[in-house]
Motif scaffolding. Structure first.
Motif, short mmCIF file in Angstrom:
data_model
loop_
_atom_site.label_atom_id
_atom_site.label_comp_id
_atom_site.label_asym_id
_atom_site.label_seq_id
_atom_site.Cartn_x
_atom_site.Cartn_y
_atom_site.Cartn_z
N ARG A 118 0.81 -1.21 0.00
CA ARG A 118 0.00 0.00 0.00
C ARG A 118 0.85 1.27 0.00
O ARG A 118 0.39 2.33 -0.45
N PRO A 135 2.30 2.44 -4.31
CA PRO A 135 1.19 2.08 -5.21
C PRO A 135 1.64 1.64 -6.60
O PRO A 135 1.06 0.71 -7.16
N ASP A 166 -8.72 -2.34 -5.69
CA ASP A 166 -8.00 -1.64 -4.63
C ASP A 166 -6.68 -1.07 -5.15
O ASP A 166 -6.37 0.12 -4.97
N THR A 195 -5.82 2.95 -5.44
CA THR A 195 -4.77 3.65 -4.69
C THR A 195 -3.69 4.17 -5.64
O THR A 195 -3.15 5.25 -5.42
N HIS A 251 -2.82 8.05 -5.93
CA HIS A 251 -1.46 8.48 -5.63
C HIS A 251 -0.89 9.36 -6.73
O HIS A 251 -0.22 10.36 -6.46
#
Lengths: 224, 224
Positions: A84, A87, A147, A151, A155
């Motif tokens: 996470r 990214p 997901d 992200t 980002h």
DNA sequence: ATCGACTCAATAACGTTGTTATATGAGGTT
DNA sequence: AACCTCATATAACAACGTTATTGAGTCGAT
């Protein structure tokens, strides 16, 4: 003679249901989705075909269980590369992991996406069902993709993208991955070109999300 | 009693080989690639299964002939939209025609790309073969895609792109089309979202080739 | 014109498939 | 101890792809 299942422990023999599934997965790996023959499967597990009927309700039920296992395996590939805090790295590795799964589990992949029959992801023996929920809700593996896309997009654009936009893009990414991998599995890709072309698809997609070209290449190289 | 094949003309009955192929295609359409049963096929054509063996050498030979027909049909879809003087229109319609083919011939599409067995595109009964020539050479349908991509790319970049670059890009385009269509056929796409998402893939790809966004949308809208 | 060689397809059989009906037998309950 | 339940082994059934056998039709040569 005592009950063969509970007493003969020469092979540890654990649960017959799990043993059948294991062996069925091995058959899929060896001979593809159509290579699962109930008699051979039962023979390999030292039981009769009736066990499959009482445990899984028949061949469709067994295949459905196999199918669920396939998605669990794919999900494991996705979880392994989750990052996470990076990214772009996450996105790159997610895409590469998808191809790796497909090549590592060709038979299973064809079972899952061959379109032969459509299975329910959650059903207890409950046959094939047409999806009425979004796939991300039904298949955790795809939630992971959504997901990662979300992200990564957030980002690189420094703003929160709309959920619908994320889902749309994730579906296109999924389509690109599935298409290239599907062509490769079906034999339409030059074996020498398949990986570089897949990598260039990764480049294309990550660049369209706003990532820097050099950074993408670095991640691809690092993922080796 | 005279030869049934040459004399009984109650149904025009033309060539039995062609008749078998027709009926087999109908069975694929109705029940998918695995729905072709030799006994049912022979019954539908008023012959015995032996005819299939003398004419096609067996089920694999029959499926190979079917497979070749599938590629001919796909090629016809591609030819129908060829427009050399309007490369963007050509490109857009080529992509949309691909999806239309897949949805019009779901069973055939799964036969061609399901990866069950790999067939030779040109062989006389000659079983399945691994490709040793580039797919563009073997399948005219893909030569058409390469052609469209090449002329569209040349038109928008005002320079002649390298053939390798064209082939690489065409493969990515093919992968995107096949992936989205494959997911849709396998039931992983929301029926309401499938077309708009496919269209947005067309947008992405054409834009990446240098086409104007408004022009792309106009072509998509015009193609209906 | 007749015979022989050849081709092609119909019939029947074999082995395997998924599935179902029957029967047996162990485990738990009353 | 008798009964019930439930899971599995056995056996049978229909349908599958394939093969061997057989008979009918065609063609060419004598």
């Amino acid at each position: 003679m005592p009950n063969q299942r509970t007493l003969t422990a020469e092979p540890p023999r654990e649960d017959l249901a799990a043993r059948l599934l294991e062996e069925a997965e091995a058959l899929v790996r060896r001979d593809g989705p159509d290579g699962v023959a109930l008699r051979e499967l039962a023979r390999a597990c030292g039981s009769s075909t009736m066990a499959i009927y009482t445990l899984y309700g028949g061949k469709p039920g067994l295949m459905q269980a196999l199918y669920a296992i396939g998605f669990a395996r794919l999900h494991a590939y996705a979880l392994e590369v989750e990052e996470r805090e990076a990214p772009l790295r996450w996105m790159v590795r997610q895409m590469l992991a998808y191809r790796r799964f497909a090549l590592d589990h060709t038979g299973m992949y064809r079972l899952m996406f061959g379109g032969e029959k459509r299975f329910s992801p959650t059903g207890r023996h409950s046959q094939f069902v047409s999806l009425s929920v979004p796939v991300e809700d039904a298949y955790p593996a795809f939630a992971a993709l959504v997901d990662a896309v979300g992200t990564c997009l957030a980002h690189h654009s420094n703003t929160a993208p709309a959920p619908a936009e994320v889902q749309d893009l994730a579906f296109l990414v999924w389509g690109q991955m599935h298409g290239l991998v599907g062509l490769e599995i079906a034999g339409y890709a030059d074996p020498d070109d398949a990986l570089p072309r897949y990598q260039s698809a990764v480049r294309f997609i990550c660049a369209s999300m706003g990532a820097d070209a050099a950074a993408i290449d670095a991640e691809i190289a690092a993922a080796g």
